[in-house]
Enzyme design. Sequence first.
Site, short mmCIF file in Angstrom:
data_model
loop_
_atom_site.label_atom_id
_atom_site.label_comp_id
_atom_site.label_asym_id
_atom_site.label_seq_id
_atom_site.Cartn_x
_atom_site.Cartn_y
_atom_site.Cartn_z
N THR A 157 38.78 50.40 39.63
CA THR A 157 39.59 49.46 40.40
C THR A 157 39.68 49.98 41.83
OG1 THR A 157 41.72 48.29 40.45
CG2 THR A 157 41.81 50.57 39.75
N GLN A 212 51.45 45.65 34.32
CA GLN A 212 51.36 45.97 35.74
C GLN A 212 51.15 47.47 35.96
OE1 GLN A 212 54.67 44.15 37.94
NE2 GLN A 212 54.55 42.36 36.61
N CYS A 213 51.32 48.29 34.91
CA CYS A 213 51.10 49.73 35.04
C CYS A 213 49.60 50.04 34.97
CB CYS A 213 51.78 50.49 33.90
SG CYS A 213 53.57 50.40 33.96
N THR A 226 32.93 46.43 48.81
CA THR A 226 33.88 47.16 47.96
C THR A 226 35.03 46.28 47.47
OG1 THR A 226 35.13 47.91 49.89
CG2 THR A 226 33.40 49.38 49.06
N ASP A 252 29.99 38.90 52.18
CA ASP A 252 31.17 39.75 52.08
C ASP A 252 31.65 39.54 50.63
OD1 ASP A 252 33.72 40.79 54.13
OD2 ASP A 252 34.13 40.31 52.02
N SER A 297 34.34 39.30 49.22
CA SER A 297 35.46 38.38 49.00
C SER A 297 34.95 36.99 48.64
CB SER A 297 36.32 38.28 50.26
OG SER A 297 36.68 39.55 50.70
N THR A 314 29.89 45.93 53.32
CA THR A 314 29.97 46.71 54.56
C THR A 314 28.74 47.58 54.81
OG1 THR A 314 32.37 46.75 54.51
CG2 THR A 314 31.32 48.54 55.69
N1 ASP Z 1 34.92 43.16 53.05
C1 ASP Z 1 33.88 44.07 52.62
C2 ASP Z 1 33.28 43.51 51.34
O1 ASP Z 1 33.88 43.64 50.30
C3 ASP Z 1 34.45 45.43 52.41
C4 ASP Z 1 33.45 46.49 52.01
O2 ASP Z 1 32.31 46.25 51.69
O3 ASP Z 1 33.86 47.68 52.00
O4 ASP Z 1 32.23 42.93 51.37
#
Ligand code: ASP
Length: 357
Positions: free
Chosen positions: A175, A285-286, A104, A72, A74, A27
Amino acid sequence: MMAADTACSETVMPTRKHIYIVYTGGTIGMVPTSRGLQPQAGWLEQKLRSLPEFTRAEMPEFTLHEYQPLLDSSDMSPQHWGQIAADILANYSRYDGFVVLHGTDTMAYTASALSFMLADLGKPVIVTGAQIPLGELRSDGHDNLLNALYVAAYHPCAEVGLLFHHRLLRGNRSTKVNSRGFNAFASPACDPLLTLGIDVQRRCPPWQALHSRTPEWQPLQPQRVAVLTLYPGMDFRLLQTLLEQPLDGLIVQTFGAGNGPQQPQLLDALAAATERGTVIVNHSQCQQGGVSMGAYAGSHALAQAGLVAAADMTLEATLTKLHVLLSRSGDRTQVITAARRLLPRALCGELTEAGDE
Ligand code: ASP
């Protein structure tokens, strides 16, 4: 480990330092398009060079390496983690520290992966990014990047950190916990390395001392790793179907202190996969407290099926550590045995060992 004072120096401004920025996307450098926010090649460096605070005499110099294509996060994969680690290694001797600009969404995975791939790191590597693009009003990217450059140069910690919202977290303890707040990251089981208020304050000793030796490179090979979350009422035929695939590693997200249902269908399938050489990790999972194998019959049964404890590691650290350990070269049986032995042990501050609490 050297004393914290030596390893994470809090110096008054010495000679001007030089930081290498690896710009992978995210971002921070995105611009609005008809398809939503997307990174735009060349935009970020031009923007940074136009902001006077980034070139003040008190700030380090920086060299920015922009990746193509910008991603991105992802879309990040283990192959990209390897590319970033190789880039840092290739430039290691020429710079005082490294900042990785990253989206992020999977930032904590990349920070964790880098910590395992660059073993015996002696200079700071700081991963950061933003929730609002740098070109927009109220962007958090400005402070995050300014602080990351400043901390890498003048308050260096010899490990991979994640800097966000005025805190430097240990990368492999971090995290993402908030998709809209500026306080997007937590380090549930470990204090921040530094907090950045009027003063920069150290909260937790760094993993190791600063030094100029080149880190050991732990390359990655493709691994078939899966994550399975247990939930009440789960149909264990799902697990059987998953385990019919040839898996190198499986992370089972268990309840509480590492407990699972004591159902033969589940336990037999896990034991058979262990027998075939799949490394299966018991991850709670905790977010705090971790796994105590054998505290309850429900985790004792999982231990009997060959699962090894992830202690209090984050999922991000567990997954990336599994990748790195399974990528080691050598006889496959020995690699698997070593992975099972090392997963519950701290390699670079990623987990709390008994007696460390
Ligand atoms: N979708 C974006 C990414 O992870 C979110 C971000 O950067 O905050 O590239």
